[in-house]
Write a protein that holds these residues in place. Sequence first.
Motif, PDB file in Angstrom:
ATOM      1  N   ILE A   1       0.951  -1.253   0.004  1.00 40.54           N
ATOM      2  CA  ILE A   1       0.055   0.056   0.168  1.00 40.54           C
ATOM      3  C   ILE A   1       0.964   1.202  -0.072  1.00 40.54           C
ATOM      4  CG2 ILE A   1      -1.959   1.406   1.130  1.00 40.54           C
ATOM      5  CD1 ILE A   1      -2.581  -1.653   0.394  1.00 40.54           C
TER       6      ILE A   1
ATOM      7  N   SER B   1       1.180   5.765  -0.589  1.00 44.59           N
ATOM      8  CA  SER B   1       0.791   7.022  -0.946  1.00 44.59           C
ATOM      9  C   SER B   1       1.396   7.595  -2.079  1.00 44.59           C
ATOM     10  CB  SER B   1       0.349   7.724   0.349  1.00 44.59           C
ATOM     11  OG  SER B   1       1.976   7.850   0.766  1.00 44.59           O
TER      12      SER B   1
ATOM     13  N   ALA C   1      -7.143   3.158   3.699  1.00 48.65           N
ATOM     14  CA  ALA C   1      -6.836   1.746   3.841  1.00 48.65           C
ATOM     15  C   ALA C   1      -6.400   1.473   5.406  1.00 48.65           C
ATOM     16  CB  ALA C   1      -5.513   1.212   3.126  1.00 48.65           C
TER      17      ALA C   1
ATOM     18  N   VAL D   1      -3.838  -0.172   6.605  1.00 52.59           N
ATOM     19  CA  VAL D   1      -2.516  -0.562   5.881  1.00 52.59           C
ATOM     20  C   VAL D   1      -2.014  -1.875   6.262  1.00 52.59           C
ATOM     21  CG1 VAL D   1      -0.380   0.227   5.253  1.00 52.59           C
ATOM     22  CG2 VAL D   1      -2.005   2.038   5.403  1.00 52.59           C
ATOM     23  N   SER D   2      -1.885  -2.019   7.537  1.00 55.29           N
ATOM     24  CA  SER D   2      -1.083  -3.141   7.888  1.00 55.29           C
ATOM     25  C   SER D   2      -2.020  -4.859   7.482  1.00 55.29           C
ATOM     26  CB  SER D   2      -0.879  -3.299   9.319  1.00 55.29           C
ATOM     27  OG  SER D   2      -1.947  -3.013   9.964  1.00 55.29           O
TER      28      SER D   2
ATOM     29  N   GLU E   1      -2.063  -5.218   3.315  1.00 58.88           N
ATOM     30  CA  GLU E   1      -0.834  -5.718   2.920  1.00 58.88           C
ATOM     31  C   GLU E   1      -1.128  -7.248   3.408  1.00 58.88           C
ATOM     32  OE1 GLU E   1       2.399  -3.192   4.191  1.00 58.88           O
ATOM     33  OE2 GLU E   1       2.154  -2.048   2.386  1.00 58.88           O
TER      34      GLU E   1
ATOM     35  N   ILE F   1      -9.702  -1.858   2.123  1.00 56.38           N
ATOM     36  CA  ILE F   1      -9.610  -0.424   1.412  1.00 56.38           C
ATOM     37  C   ILE F   1     -10.946   0.516   0.839  1.00 56.38           C
ATOM     38  CG2 ILE F   1      -8.308   0.762  -0.615  1.00 56.38           C
ATOM     39  CD1 ILE F   1      -6.471  -1.256  -0.716  1.00 56.38           C
TER      40      ILE F   1
END
Lengths: 77, 77, 154, 154
Positions: D8, D10, D53, D55-56, D59, D123
């Motif tokens: 992920i 930015s 998202a 994020v962790s 992924e 997401i």
Amino acid sequence: MMIRLLFFAHLGEQVGERQVTWPHVPDTVGKLKEEVEARYGLPLDRVMTAVNEEYARDDAPLQPGDTVAFIPPVSGG
Amino acid sequence: MMIRLLFFAHLGEQVGERQVTWPHVPDTVGKLKEEVEARYGLPLDRVMTAVNEEYARDDAPLQPGDTVAFIPPVSGG
Amino acid sequence: MTESLFAITSEPISVEDVMKKVMRPEAGAVAVFAGTVREWTNGKRTLFLQYEAYVSMAEKMLAQIGAEIAEQWPGAKTAITHRIGRLEIGDIAVVIAVSSPHRAEAYEANRYAIERIKQIVPIWKKEQWEDGSAWIGDQLETKAYPSGKPEVNE
Amino acid sequence: MTESLFAITSEPISVEDVMKKVMRPEAGAVAVFAGTVREWTNGKRTLFLQYEAYVSMAEKMLAQIGAEIAEQWPGAKTAITHRIGRLEIGDIAVVIAVSSPHRAEAYEANRYAIERIKQIVPIWKKEQWEDGSAWIGDQLETKAYPSGKPEVNE
């Protein structure tokens, strides 16, 4: 004895915070959802839950220190 | 009154030239193929033909000035 | 790199250049296919490849495939570049990019394009193996055409 | 750009960087999908998008999709990068690259990946239209989950 809650997308906006410390540990994800719905007036029936980054069902047990994320229907891609 | 022949891939190697001027104009692609097979000892039964860059069938007529390409099974991609 | 949507080139292909030719505000999906030179095929080791094309006709046939796609999947836009000459293991031989408003058409049209390239576009590859070489297309290791020859539009 | 196969970010996504993560001598085919920000959807004009998202977890879920693909299509290798933050019209939101020895698996696995992303990867996108904004996913304009929720591995 607490857990951490994460709210994403519109849930974060409705709660007004994206991270909340929850001061006690309900037995199951389902119990926690009822408490959160009551506390914030949020309907969570279409919301998934992840415990420590794994999707969890309503009957999954909770432990102190868990991170519980409330995940509305996703829309990536 | 002539046409131009193009030979590709292994045909070019077998004929020894990639372009040949053919000194007369057979009535059809099929007739030309028979003449070319006889002249060079090439079997053309699995070979496609294009007249002026368009695929043509054996009954297609030929005109002076045409370019006829002999196209073995293709393998691009 | 050429501005044309359908090109034969002897230079390395930039995937992003081909993609950019089809990206546009009304498209939400781009499907891209890159065919690369594979080292091993049926236990045989390829050292390098040589591609030859009937360039002018090949570009016309690529454009025809683009037109077939636009008819079959309205809203889809296609760009194809095929490389010729000597290619090493891992080099990109062909890039197909198809954009469309939604993803299903982009995938389907892209796959249609590669199948059609293998039917009608006059490009040939010569394999250089460790123990010899051969033009592919009339060799035993390739598929036979179901009808004995590629489909001709009549 | 990150070296990880599943990321992920930015930052703008480089399609070629994602592709390079999966290219290898034993693969002859690479299928790539790029999802881009579309201006018009059902007659409504999008000005820009905002992606958020977890994020962790996202992924991890992308990596899980890669593992599902490797199991279902042995020999296929997958890399996925999804962008978050503010995206303008035409920007690339996600790139999925799948390489495989032959092309059929690359296409099929790639399409599987995008469908799975839309099921399990945390997401979310917020549409900014001319006349307002909304998080997509619980809005009328999106599909409902067939079973009421994404499939959970049990």
